[in-house]
Design an enzyme around this catalytic site. Structure first.
Site, PDB file in Angstrom:
ATOM      1  N   GLY A  47       0.806  -1.205   0.000  1.00 14.73           N
ATOM      2  CA  GLY A  47       0.000   0.000   0.000  1.00 14.73           C
ATOM      3  C   GLY A  47       0.838   1.253   0.000  1.00 14.73           C
ATOM      4  O   GLY A  47       2.035   1.225   0.293  1.00 14.73           O
ATOM      5  N   GLN A  52       3.122   9.832   1.011  1.00 19.11           N
ATOM      6  CA  GLN A  52       4.394   9.136   0.867  1.00 19.11           C
ATOM      7  C   GLN A  52       5.088   9.448  -0.453  1.00 19.11           C
ATOM      8  O   GLN A  52       6.249   9.085  -0.637  1.00 19.11           O
ATOM      9  CB  GLN A  52       4.214   7.630   1.008  1.00 19.11           C
ATOM     10  N   CYS A  89       7.202  -0.271   6.346  1.00 16.81           N
ATOM     11  CA  CYS A  89       6.739   0.906   5.620  1.00 16.81           C
ATOM     12  C   CYS A  89       7.744   1.259   4.534  1.00 16.81           C
ATOM     13  O   CYS A  89       8.952   1.242   4.772  1.00 16.81           O
ATOM     14  CB  CYS A  89       6.564   2.073   6.593  1.00 16.81           C
ATOM     15  N   LEU A  90       7.215   1.614   3.370  1.00 16.17           N
ATOM     16  CA  LEU A  90       8.079   2.030   2.268  1.00 16.17           C
ATOM     17  C   LEU A  90       8.883   3.279   2.616  1.00 16.17           C
ATOM     18  O   LEU A  90       9.968   3.486   2.078  1.00 16.17           O
ATOM     19  CB  LEU A  90       7.241   2.298   1.015  1.00 16.17           C
ATOM     20  N   HIS A 131      -2.991   1.066   8.490  1.00 13.88           N
ATOM     21  CA  HIS A 131      -1.636   1.579   8.302  1.00 13.88           C
ATOM     22  C   HIS A 131      -1.654   2.776   7.350  1.00 13.88           C
ATOM     23  O   HIS A 131      -1.090   3.835   7.647  1.00 13.88           O
ATOM     24  CB  HIS A 131      -0.734   0.469   7.756  1.00 13.88           C
ATOM     25  N   GLU A 132      -2.319   2.621   6.200  1.00 18.18           N
ATOM     26  CA  GLU A 132      -2.340   3.696   5.206  1.00 18.18           C
ATOM     27  C   GLU A 132      -3.169   4.883   5.678  1.00 18.18           C
ATOM     28  O   GLU A 132      -2.806   6.040   5.433  1.00 18.18           O
ATOM     29  CB  GLU A 132      -2.835   3.181   3.855  1.00 18.18           C
ATOM     30  N   HIS A 135      -1.201   7.160   7.827  1.00 16.51           N
ATOM     31  CA  HIS A 135      -0.360   8.089   7.072  1.00 16.51           C
ATOM     32  C   HIS A 135      -1.106   9.389   6.766  1.00 16.51           C
ATOM     33  O   HIS A 135      -0.513  10.465   6.767  1.00 16.51           O
ATOM     34  CB  HIS A 135       0.103   7.470   5.753  1.00 16.51           C
TER      35      HIS A 135
END
Length: 183
Positions: A47, A52, A89-90, A131-132, A135
């Site tokens: 995701g 991000q 996480c990216l 999670h997303e 953000h």
């Protein structure tokens, strides 16, 4: 479609609250397309939120194994149950943590046609959504964990490493970013 550069820990934009998308324009659709291209560009990505890639808009794309899901202005309506699991996480490469999340979520969102829809999710998909959506509020998974692990070795990182990462994520500075024109 184009793969976008992912903003890394230390860039203050990761701590910003994302803005609502007032209307679904061709520009918004392009951002969603680019976000999808970005998560599919490398194996293991589930995701991505627009913040991000340096765009403070309430947009999320994810594919947790059953196809692409897009969230536009998502709102968490319900959550219940408990699950404990690994998250990474990216924007924070090389580490993962153990995070407590709700096992079930119900989210109201818009689709590309501007229609309201409801998504109900459990297990891993519920974890990804939470999670997303975190953000979008400037919250990172490291804010939910007391222990971090090296993604390379699986070994627990010490408390100093956690505090160092958390401090880096909160400081006003960090990586320079170049916003794409029109974002």
């Amino acid at each position: 479609m184009a793969e976008r550069r992912i903003v890394r820990l230390g860039d203050p934009i990761l701590r910003e609250t994302s803005n609502r998308v007032p209307s679904i324009t061709p520009q918004v659709e392009k951002i969603l397309d680019d976000m999808a291209q970005t998560i599919y560009a490398a194996k293991g990505r589930a995701g991505l939120s627009a913040i991000q890639i340096g765009i403070p808009k309430r947009l999320v794309v994810m594919d947790c194994g059953s196809g692409l899901i897009e969230l536009i202005n998502p709102v968490l309506m319900e959550k219940s149950g408990k699950q404990i699991g690994q998250e990474a996480c990216l924007s924070i490469p090389g580490v993962f943590g153990i995070v407590h999340r709700a096992n079930y979520v119900k989210v109201q969102t818009l689709n590309r046609q501007g229609e309201t829809r409801t998504i109900e999710a459990e297990d891993f998909l519920a974890r990804c959504i939470q999670h997303e959506m975190d953000h979008l509020e400037g919250i990172l998974f490291i804010d939910h964990t007391e222990e971090l692990y090296s993604a390379k070795t699986g070994k627990k990182l010490n408390g100093r490493d956690l505090h160092r990462l958390q401090a880096k994520s909160r400081k006003n500075g960090g990586n320079k970013r170049n916003r794409q024109q029109g974002d």
